[in-house]
Design a protein around this motif. Structure first.
Motif, PDB file in Angstrom:
ATOM      1  N   PHE A   1       0.849  -1.196   0.000  1.00  0.00           N
ATOM      2  CA  PHE A   1       0.000   0.000   0.000  1.00  0.00           C
ATOM      3  C   PHE A   1       0.881   1.241   0.000  1.00  0.00           C
ATOM      4  O   PHE A   1       1.979   1.226   0.547  1.00  0.00           O
ATOM      5  N   PRO A   2       0.390   2.350  -0.567  1.00  0.00           N
ATOM      6  CA  PRO A   2      -0.900   2.446  -1.257  1.00  0.00           C
ATOM      7  C   PRO A   2      -0.875   1.710  -2.592  1.00  0.00           C
ATOM      8  O   PRO A   2       0.121   1.746  -3.307  1.00  0.00           O
TER       9      PRO A   2
ATOM     10  N   SER B   1      -2.878   0.949  -6.363  1.00  0.00           N
ATOM     11  CA  SER B   1      -3.629   1.763  -7.304  1.00  0.00           C
ATOM     12  C   SER B   1      -4.439   0.897  -8.253  1.00  0.00           C
ATOM     13  O   SER B   1      -3.996  -0.181  -8.661  1.00  0.00           O
TER      14      SER B   1
ATOM     15  N   ARG C   1      -9.743   2.310   0.170  1.00  0.00           N
ATOM     16  CA  ARG C   1      -9.896   3.502  -0.663  1.00  0.00           C
ATOM     17  C   ARG C   1      -9.576   4.792   0.082  1.00  0.00           C
ATOM     18  O   ARG C   1      -9.551   5.859  -0.529  1.00  0.00           O
TER      19      ARG C   1
ATOM     20  N   CYS D   1      -4.445   4.810   1.507  1.00  0.00           N
ATOM     21  CA  CYS D   1      -3.927   5.421   0.283  1.00  0.00           C
ATOM     22  C   CYS D   1      -3.220   6.745   0.522  1.00  0.00           C
ATOM     23  O   CYS D   1      -2.650   7.316  -0.417  1.00  0.00           O
TER      24      CYS D   1
ATOM     25  N   GLY E   1      -4.855   6.019  -5.359  1.00  0.00           N
ATOM     26  CA  GLY E   1      -5.180   5.016  -4.354  1.00  0.00           C
ATOM     27  C   GLY E   1      -6.646   5.022  -3.985  1.00  0.00           C
ATOM     28  O   GLY E   1      -7.179   4.017  -3.489  1.00  0.00           O
ATOM     29  N   ARG E   2      -7.314   6.144  -4.215  1.00  0.00           N
ATOM     30  CA  ARG E   2      -8.740   6.232  -3.930  1.00  0.00           C
ATOM     31  C   ARG E   2      -9.586   5.637  -5.050  1.00  0.00           C
ATOM     32  O   ARG E   2     -10.805   5.646  -4.983  1.00  0.00           O
TER      33      ARG E   2
ATOM     34  N   ASN F   1      -9.471   2.458  -5.935  1.00  0.00           N
ATOM     35  CA  ASN F   1      -9.586   1.013  -5.715  1.00  0.00           C
ATOM     36  C   ASN F   1     -11.057   0.681  -5.464  1.00  0.00           C
ATOM     37  O   ASN F   1     -11.487   0.528  -4.328  1.00  0.00           O
TER      38      ASN F   1
END
Length: 403
Positions: free
Chosen positions: A19-20, A22, A56, A60, A66-67, A69
């Motif tokens: 993480f993060p 994508s 999400r 992230c 990352g948001r 997902n």
């Protein structure tokens, strides 16, 4: 939650994720418990919703990708693994997932052990054949805790546990609703299953500010599936915290393109767009909103516009800057003849009537809390002329003038 056989292995996929991360698509599927509807969880998030917030949002950082997902739930009450296999294409493969979470339920417990093992093995093979990974969450006896199960899944992939506290699901009590709202247009509901796509910013994204309770999108999913009996409808949320209409148009490949066959696209921007004087003005925002509506309609979808709710006074200049952007949303709705959910008008009426009750529906200066999201959900049902008596719309979280 009691320890469940088969849930002891932390690294069931052979590796932990980093993480993060994508651009991963997660599809949850299974039976009634996987669907996690209102009758089971009331206004508290189901396992998929609790999981979504962490991957999400919590994991992230500031990386916008990352948001993205996105988490979809195609589970259906009454379905066992054999049913999911029979409808594998429409419930799993068509969404091109990176990972599939199969949530076993009571429906699977009715199968013989051999039949269940065979079905899960077939599901794993089909999932791997489309390039995805499968995580199985076995059925358990007795009451199941969506937060405990979400935390098990998060630990399985190497993510942090949910920040939602144990027992949070019992904190808020729904009571008979009093408020009603005006209609803003109608939708055409098809007899066959429909897809609902929600796009927007943090208020659509719905992370953090509801403290484990449903966002307006998650409430709509429960409502349309249970109260309307549309159990095969799919609700997809690609709202991203921080988004503007301009930024959405630049990220269509992630937030719209894969779901452009949606029957209904619910659009809400303006909360962030108003924060860039000299870069985004009312006229440009209006043009961008028209472009989004035209694009959606060109693909055969019905569009719905939502006008964001007012800000608290401590939002500063943003509280007044948003007003012309809200007016632009209203103008586009009239010009394009699309249904409008006017959260700004409805929340302003509450603010004028009872300022403390308005404040009781806000998490901070900008974002609604769980009570605010439930109110927005009810406003949407009224605006779209989709109110059913003795349903979720008949209930609300009470927020008194003393709040």
């Amino acid at each position: 939650m009691k320890k469940i056989a088969g849930m002891g292995g932390i690294d069931r996929m052979g590796r932990r994720m980093t993480f993060p991360m994508s651009n991963r698509i997660w599809v949850f599927t299974g039976g009634a418990h996987g669907a996690g509807g209102f009758s089971e969880n009331r206004g508290f998030r189901n396992m998929a919703g609790l999981f979504e917030e962490v991957v999400r949002w919590d994991m992230c950082g500031q990386e916008l990708s990352g948001r993205e997902n996105f988490v979809l739930n195609t589970a259906r009450a009454g379905y066992c693994v054999d049913d999911i296999l029979r409808e594998f294409r429409v419930r799993v493969a068509d969404y091109h997932p990176s990972a599939v979470v199969y949530v076993s339920g009571e429906e699977d417990r009715k199968l013989s052990p051999d039949a269940l093992r065979s079905g899960l093995a077939s599901l794993r093979r089909q999932t791997e054949a489309i390039g995805a990974e499968l995580i199985e969450l076995p059925a358990a006896e007795g009451e199941r805790d969506p937060l405990a199960e979400a935390n098990w899944l998060l630990e399985t992939i190497g993510a942090d546990r949910s920040k939602v506290a144990a027992g949070s699901g019992r904190l808020l009590t729904l009571e008979p609703a009093v408020e009603t709202f005006a209609s803003g247009g109608k939708l055409v509901l098809k007899a066959e299953p429909m897809k609902w796509l929600f796009v927007g910013d943090s208020i659509t994204h719905g992370a953090w500010h509801t403290y484990g309770y449903d966002s307006v999108v998650q409430l709509w999913e429960k409502y349309i599936r249970e109260d309307w009996g549309r159990m095969d409808d799919t609700v997809i949320n690609t709202g991203v915290s921080g988004a503007t209409a301009k930024e959405f148009l630049e990220r269509l490949d992630m937030r719209y393109g894969p779901y452009a066959d949606a029957d209904v696209v619910v659009i809400m921007f303006g909360t962030n767009d108003c924060c860039f004087p000299g870069v985004i003005d009312r006229a440009l925002f209006r043009k961008q909103l028209c472009e989004i509506v035209d694009m959606v309609r060109a693909r055969g979808s019905q569009a719905v516009l939502r006008a964001p709710q007012p800000q608290r006074e401590d939002a500063g200049e943003r509280a007044t800057a948003i007003v012309p952007f809200v007016q632009a949303v209203r103008e586009v709705a009239r010009e394009k003849e699309v249904p409008l959910v006017d959260h700004f008008q409805n929340f302003t009426a509450l603010q004028q009537k009872c300022p403390k009750a308005f404040l009781g529906r806000m998490s901070d200066a900008v974002h609604p809390n769980a009570q605010g999201h439930y109110r927005m959900f009810r406003e949407m049902a009224y605006a779209l002329d989709m109110v059913l008596e003795d349903s979720m719309v008949s209930l609300d979280y009470p927020v008194s003038a003393e709040s």
